[in-house]
Scaffold this active site. Structure first.
Site, short mmCIF file in Angstrom:
data_model
loop_
_atom_site.label_atom_id
_atom_site.label_comp_id
_atom_site.label_asym_id
_atom_site.label_seq_id
_atom_site.Cartn_x
_atom_site.Cartn_y
_atom_site.Cartn_z
N LYS A 266 41.12 49.15 24.40
CA LYS A 266 40.25 47.97 24.37
C LYS A 266 39.56 47.79 25.73
O LYS A 266 39.98 48.38 26.71
CB LYS A 266 41.07 46.73 23.98
CG LYS A 266 41.82 46.89 22.65
CD LYS A 266 40.89 46.95 21.44
CE LYS A 266 41.50 47.58 20.20
NZ LYS A 266 42.57 46.87 19.56
C1 PLP Z 1 43.63 46.81 18.31
C2 PLP Z 1 43.45 45.92 17.13
C3 PLP Z 1 44.44 45.07 16.65
C4 PLP Z 1 45.84 45.09 17.17
O1 PLP Z 1 45.90 44.88 18.51
P1 PLP Z 1 47.32 45.09 19.26
O2 PLP Z 1 47.08 44.45 20.58
O3 PLP Z 1 47.53 46.57 19.36
O4 PLP Z 1 48.35 44.41 18.46
C5 PLP Z 1 44.13 44.20 15.63
N1 PLP Z 1 42.92 44.19 15.06
C6 PLP Z 1 41.95 45.04 15.45
C7 PLP Z 1 40.62 44.98 14.79
C8 PLP Z 1 42.19 45.95 16.48
O5 PLP Z 1 41.25 46.81 16.86
#
Ligand code: PLP
Length: 389
Positions: free
Chosen positions: A187
Site C-alpha cells: 500500500k
Molecule cells: C489490502 C486490502 C485489504 C486488507 O488490508 P490488510 O491491512 O492487509 O488487512 C482490504 N481491502 C482491500 C481492497 C485491500 O486492498
C-alpha cells in the site's frame, strides 16, 4: 526490445527512507515498543491528514473493517452488500460476524460497485454497505450515501487503495460512517502490517479503542507509564487488534511524503497512458474524473482481451515475469472463490461485469520507488510481449 533488465521489478515494493529507519531505531532504543506514544502521534497525524474527528490505529485494514461491522451491530443473519471485485478480507469479515455477504455488480468502466445494483439487492435484513474504492478510483459516494440513508444502512468504506483519493472535494474514507485504511507492504503507506479506522462519531471511536485491545478499560501505556498505575477491567470481550509503536514509527514520516509520492505516481500513470495507448486488445484504466475527484493512483490496471490481443492475461503475466517485471491481479472475483461458490452456490454469470474484469485485469507496477525509466521499460515490455503473439 532492449536486453531484459537484470534486477526484477518487484510489484508494489515499498519506499522506506532513512528517516523511517531512524524513527524505528529510536523506538527500539526507547524501551517502549508496544502500543504507546508513537501510536498516539501517528493517529493524530493521520487524523489531521484525513480530516475526520477520530482515527484509531489497528494492526490491519481487515481488523478495522471487522471492528466497524461489530460497532454498527452486525448480527448473525444480517446482510451486508459489497463488491466481489476486492481482496477477500472485505468479504471474510462479513462472514466472521455470521452475516451474509451480498454481492452487487460493478460498473464496467470504473470497476467500482454500482449504486443501481446495490439498490436492487437491499432487503429487510440488509444492514450495511461496504464500497471499495478499487485501485484508488472513488466509488459514487453521493448516490451510495443517499441510498444508505433512505434505507437506514451503515456505510463502511474500504479505502485500502484510496489513501490519497478525493470524491467531489472530500477525502475517501471520510464520507461514510467509517473509513478503513491499510498499511500492508504494497500500500502507499506501509507499517509492515497495520490499518486505521476513521470516523466522526466519538462513541464509535471510543468503542473501537476498547475493542482493539481486549475490551479492557485502560491500555498498557496508561497502566505502566509514569502517568501512574490503575487497575483495568474487561468491559467487552475485545480483540487483539492494536498497532504497536514499532509499526507506528515506520508510518509517521511516510505521511509527510504521501502527496509527493502521489504526484510521482501520477507522472508514471501519464507515461503509461501515453506509452500504452492504441494497442489492440488492451483497455487502459478509466481516465474520467469529475471536478474535485482525485484518483489515488494506487493501481494501474489494464484489461487484456484474449481474442484481440492474441494472448490471455495470465500469459501476459508470465511473459512480463520473464522480462523481469512483477505484476498483480486485482482481483479474481471473490464470489467464484471456493468457499463462497460452495457456500452460496454462486456461479459464472451472476455478476457479469465483475467477472469480465476478473478475467482480464492486470496491474502494472506503479510505486513511488519506481523511476520513469522503470515505467518506460514496462511499456516496452508490454508492447514487446503483445507483438510476439
Ligand atoms: C489490502 C486490502 C485489504 C486488507 O488490508 P490488510 O491491512 O492487509 O488487512 C482490504 N481491502 C482491500 C481492497 C485491500 O486492498
Amino acid at each position: 526490445m532492449r536486453p531484459y533488465r537484470s534486477d526484477f521489478l518487484v510489484f508494489g515494493s515499498p519506499l522506506i527512507l532513512e528517516e523511517d529507519i531512524l524513527e524505528v531505531v529510536d523506538t527500539l532504543r526507547s524501551g517502549w515498543i508496544g502500543s504507546g506514544p508513537k501510536v498516539l502521534r501517528f493517529e493524530e497525524l493521520f487524523r489531521q491528514f484525513i480530516g475526520t474527528r477520530y482515527a484509531v490505529a489497528v494492526n490491519s485494514c481487515t481488523a478495522a473493517l471487522s471492528l466497524a461491522l461489530e460497532i454498527v451491530g452486525i448480527q448473525p443473519g444480517d446482510e451486508v452488500i459489497t463488491t466481489a471485485l476486492t481482496f477477500p478480507a472485505t468479504v471474510n469479515v462479513i462472514e466472521h460476524h455470521g452475516a451474509y455477504p451480498v454481492f452487487a455488480d460493478v460498473d464496467r468502466a470504473t470497476a467500482t460497485i454500482s449504486p443501481d445494483e446495490i439498490e436492487k439487492r437491499i432487503g429487510p435484513r440488509t444492514k450495511a454497505i461496504i464500497p471499495v474504492h478499487l485501485a484508488g478510483y472513488p466509488c459514487e459516494m453521493d448516490t451510495i450515501m443517499k441510498i444508505a440513508r433512505a434505507h437506514g444502512l451503515f456505510v463502511i468504506e474500504d479505502a485500502a487503495h484510496a489513501l490519497e483519493a478525493k470524491y467531489r472535494g472530500h477525502r475517501t474514507g471520510t464520507l461514510g460512517d467509517f473509513g478503513a485504511f491499510s498499511f500492508y507492504p504494497t500500500k502507499s503507506l506501509t507499517t509492515g502490517e497495520g490499518g486505521m479506522l476513521v470516523t466522526n462519531q466519538e462513541a464509535w471511536a471510543d468503542k473501537a479503542r476498547i475493542m482493539r485491545l481486549h475490551g479492557i478499560s485502560s491500555d498498557a501505556w496508561a497502566r505502566y507509564s509514569e502517568a501512574g498505575f490503575s487497575h483495568y477491567e474487561t468491559i467487552l470481550p475485545g480483540y487483539k487488534y492494536n498497532m504497536t509503536d514499532l509499526q507506528a514509527a515506520l508510518g509517521i514520516h511516510q505521511l509527510d511524503r504521501l502527496e509527493h509520492n502521489h504526484r510521482h505516481r501520477e507522472t508514471l500513470w501519464e507515461l503509461y497512458n501515453a506509452g500504452l495507448s492504441g494497442i489492440p486488445g488492451l483497455t487502459l484504466p478509466s481516465q474520467h474524473l469529475e471536478e474535485g475527484t482525485v484518483h489515488a493512483r494506487h493501481l494501474y490496471t489494464i484489461y487484456v482481451d484474449p481474442e484481440e490481443a492474441g494472448i490471455t492475461r495470465d500469459e501476459l503475466m508470465v511473459r512480463l515475469k520473464e522480462m523481469r517485471v512483477g505484476t498483480g491481479v486485482h482481483y479474481t472475483a471473490v464470489h467464484l472463490h471456493k468457499y463462497y461458490r460452495e457456500k452460496y452456490g454462486y456461479k459464472r454469470g451472476d455478476l457479469p461485469n465483475t467477472e469480465w474484469i476478473s478475467d482480464r485485469t492486470l496491474s502494472l507496477p506503479l510505486a513511488a520507488k519506481m523511476t520513469t525509466s522503470d515505467a518506460e521499460y514496462v511499456i516496452e515490455a508490454v508492447r514487446y510481449a503483445l507483438s510476439q503473439t
